[in-house]
Design a protein around this motif. Structure first.
Motif, PDB file in Angstrom:
ATOM      1  N   ASP A 175      -8.690  -9.812  -5.562  1.00  0.00           N
ATOM      2  CA  ASP A 175      -8.023  -9.017  -5.651  1.00  0.00           C
ATOM      3  C   ASP A 175      -8.267  -7.681  -6.465  1.00  0.00           C
ATOM      4  O   ASP A 175      -8.713  -8.251  -7.416  1.00  0.00           O
ATOM      5  CB  ASP A 175      -6.453  -9.551  -5.985  1.00  0.00           C
ATOM      6  CG  ASP A 175      -5.764 -10.645  -4.580  1.00  0.00           C
ATOM      7  OD1 ASP A 175      -6.330 -10.086  -3.709  1.00  0.00           O
ATOM      8  OD2 ASP A 175      -5.338 -11.563  -5.113  1.00  0.00           O
ATOM      9  N   LEU A 176      -8.028  -6.656  -6.207  1.00  0.00           N
ATOM     10  CA  LEU A 176      -8.735  -5.640  -7.225  1.00  0.00           C
ATOM     11  C   LEU A 176      -7.470  -4.187  -7.453  1.00  0.00           C
ATOM     12  O   LEU A 176      -6.378  -4.306  -6.215  1.00  0.00           O
ATOM     13  CB  LEU A 176      -9.579  -4.397  -6.451  1.00  0.00           C
ATOM     14  CG  LEU A 176     -10.912  -5.434  -6.012  1.00  0.00           C
ATOM     15  CD1 LEU A 176     -11.702  -4.831  -4.813  1.00  0.00           C
ATOM     16  CD2 LEU A 176     -11.780  -6.290  -7.210  1.00  0.00           C
TER      17      LEU A 176
ATOM     18  N   GLY B 199      -1.721   2.321  -9.614  1.00  0.00           N
ATOM     19  CA  GLY B 199      -1.721   0.726  -8.873  1.00  0.00           C
ATOM     20  C   GLY B 199      -2.205   0.745  -7.867  1.00  0.00           C
ATOM     21  O   GLY B 199      -0.632  -0.837  -7.570  1.00  0.00           O
ATOM     22  N   ASP B 200      -1.825   1.154  -6.999  1.00  0.00           N
ATOM     23  CA  ASP B 200      -2.170   0.428  -5.342  1.00  0.00           C
ATOM     24  C   ASP B 200      -3.664  -0.922  -5.626  1.00  0.00           C
ATOM     25  O   ASP B 200      -3.941  -1.228  -6.833  1.00  0.00           O
ATOM     26  CB  ASP B 200      -2.684   1.117  -4.667  1.00  0.00           C
ATOM     27  CG  ASP B 200      -2.152   2.479  -4.353  1.00  0.00           C
ATOM     28  OD1 ASP B 200      -1.052   2.808  -5.187  1.00  0.00           O
ATOM     29  OD2 ASP B 200      -2.549   3.336  -3.378  1.00  0.00           O
ATOM     30  N   LEU B 201      -2.861  -1.749  -4.545  1.00  0.00           N
ATOM     31  CA  LEU B 201      -3.063  -3.120  -4.994  1.00  0.00           C
ATOM     32  C   LEU B 201      -4.280  -2.972  -3.664  1.00  0.00           C
ATOM     33  O   LEU B 201      -4.348  -3.209  -2.555  1.00  0.00           O
ATOM     34  CB  LEU B 201      -2.809  -4.396  -4.085  1.00  0.00           C
ATOM     35  CG  LEU B 201      -1.488  -4.784  -5.871  1.00  0.00           C
ATOM     36  CD1 LEU B 201      -0.548  -5.886  -5.916  1.00  0.00           C
ATOM     37  CD2 LEU B 201      -2.228  -4.675  -7.402  1.00  0.00           C
ATOM     38  N   PHE B 202      -5.405  -3.889  -3.318  1.00  0.00           N
ATOM     39  CA  PHE B 202      -6.749  -4.025  -2.505  1.00  0.00           C
ATOM     40  C   PHE B 202      -7.388  -5.222  -2.783  1.00  0.00           C
ATOM     41  O   PHE B 202      -6.980  -6.128  -3.484  1.00  0.00           O
ATOM     42  CB  PHE B 202      -7.424  -3.061  -2.983  1.00  0.00           C
ATOM     43  CG  PHE B 202      -7.693  -1.637  -2.878  1.00  0.00           C
ATOM     44  CD1 PHE B 202      -7.409  -0.593  -1.433  1.00  0.00           C
ATOM     45  CD2 PHE B 202      -6.927  -0.926  -3.965  1.00  0.00           C
ATOM     46  CE1 PHE B 202      -7.266   0.107  -1.208  1.00  0.00           C
ATOM     47  CE2 PHE B 202      -6.308   0.308  -3.866  1.00  0.00           C
ATOM     48  CZ  PHE B 202      -6.676   1.245  -2.901  1.00  0.00           C
ATOM     49  N   HIS B 203      -7.631  -5.685  -1.805  1.00  0.00           N
ATOM     50  CA  HIS B 203      -8.297  -7.329  -1.237  1.00  0.00           C
ATOM     51  C   HIS B 203     -10.031  -7.051  -0.353  1.00  0.00           C
ATOM     52  O   HIS B 203     -10.035  -6.569   0.272  1.00  0.00           O
ATOM     53  CB  HIS B 203      -7.130  -7.750  -0.269  1.00  0.00           C
ATOM     54  CG  HIS B 203      -8.047  -8.851  -0.354  1.00  0.00           C
ATOM     55  ND1 HIS B 203      -8.524 -10.310  -1.142  1.00  0.00           N
ATOM     56  CD2 HIS B 203      -8.887  -9.832   0.981  1.00  0.00           C
ATOM     57  CE1 HIS B 203      -9.002 -10.879  -1.208  1.00  0.00           C
ATOM     58  NE2 HIS B 203      -9.074 -10.958   0.380  1.00  0.00           N
TER      59      HIS B 203
ATOM     60  N   CYS C 174      -1.649  -2.979  -0.580  1.00  0.00           N
ATOM     61  CA  CYS C 174      -0.205  -2.520  -0.643  1.00  0.00           C
ATOM     62  C   CYS C 174       0.105  -1.090  -1.548  1.00  0.00           C
ATOM     63  O   CYS C 174      -0.900  -1.435  -3.005  1.00  0.00           O
ATOM     64  CB  CYS C 174       1.042  -3.647  -0.874  1.00  0.00           C
ATOM     65  SG  CYS C 174       0.944  -4.148  -2.500  1.00  0.00           S
ATOM     66  N   THR C 175       1.060  -0.521  -1.337  1.00  0.00           N
ATOM     67  CA  THR C 175       1.182   0.210  -2.901  1.00  0.00           C
ATOM     68  C   THR C 175       1.661   0.156  -3.923  1.00  0.00           C
ATOM     69  O   THR C 175       2.210  -0.793  -3.468  1.00  0.00           O
ATOM     70  CB  THR C 175       1.891   1.936  -1.800  1.00  0.00           C
ATOM     71  OG1 THR C 175       2.945   1.213  -1.640  1.00  0.00           O
ATOM     72  CG2 THR C 175       0.468   2.766  -0.847  1.00  0.00           C
ATOM     73  N   ALA C 176       1.356   1.165  -4.845  1.00  0.00           N
ATOM     74  CA  ALA C 176       1.739   0.601  -6.654  1.00  0.00           C
ATOM     75  C   ALA C 176       3.409   0.268  -6.100  1.00  0.00           C
ATOM     76  O   ALA C 176       3.956  -0.580  -7.162  1.00  0.00           O
ATOM     77  CB  ALA C 176       1.716   2.355  -7.458  1.00  0.00           C
ATOM     78  N   ASP C 177       4.289   0.722  -5.695  1.00  0.00           N
ATOM     79  CA  ASP C 177       6.151   0.571  -5.330  1.00  0.00           C
ATOM     80  C   ASP C 177       6.326  -0.439  -4.740  1.00  0.00           C
ATOM     81  O   ASP C 177       6.888  -0.670  -4.370  1.00  0.00           O
ATOM     82  CB  ASP C 177       5.983   1.782  -4.808  1.00  0.00           C
ATOM     83  CG  ASP C 177       6.188   2.165  -4.124  1.00  0.00           C
ATOM     84  OD1 ASP C 177       5.434   1.573  -2.337  1.00  0.00           O
ATOM     85  OD2 ASP C 177       6.899   3.424  -3.013  1.00  0.00           O
TER      86      ASP C 177
END
Length: 58
Positions: free
Chosen positions: A5-6, A12-16, A28-31
Motif C-alpha cells: 500500500d502506498l 494523501g491519496d492512497l494507492f495499491h 481512495c482519495t485523501a477524504d
C-alpha cells in the motif's frame, strides 16, 4: 508479502501495487471517497504527473 500500500505524501491519496514493478492502482482519495479513475498506472506515469508515492507505515 509482495503487494504494498502506498500513499501520495502531497495529496494523501492512497494507492495499491499488487505485484512488484507492476501497475499501481488508486484505492481512495485523501477524504476517503472513491478515486475518479480506478485504472492502473505505471510508477513512472504517476511520478511524472507529480505523485510522490511512499510505502504506508504499518
Amino acid at each position: 508479502m509482495d503487494s504494498r500500500d502506498l500513499i501520495d505524501i502531497r495529496s494523501g491519496d492512497l494507492f495499491h501495487q499488487p505485484t512488484p514493478y507492476g501497475l499501481v492502482y488508486p484505492t481512495c482519495t485523501a477524504d476517503g471517497s472513491a478515486p475518479p479513475s480506478q485504472r492502473g498506472r505505471t510508477w513512472e506515469h504517476l511520478t511524472a504527473s507529480g505523485r510522490d508515492l511512499r510505502p504506508v507505515a504499518r
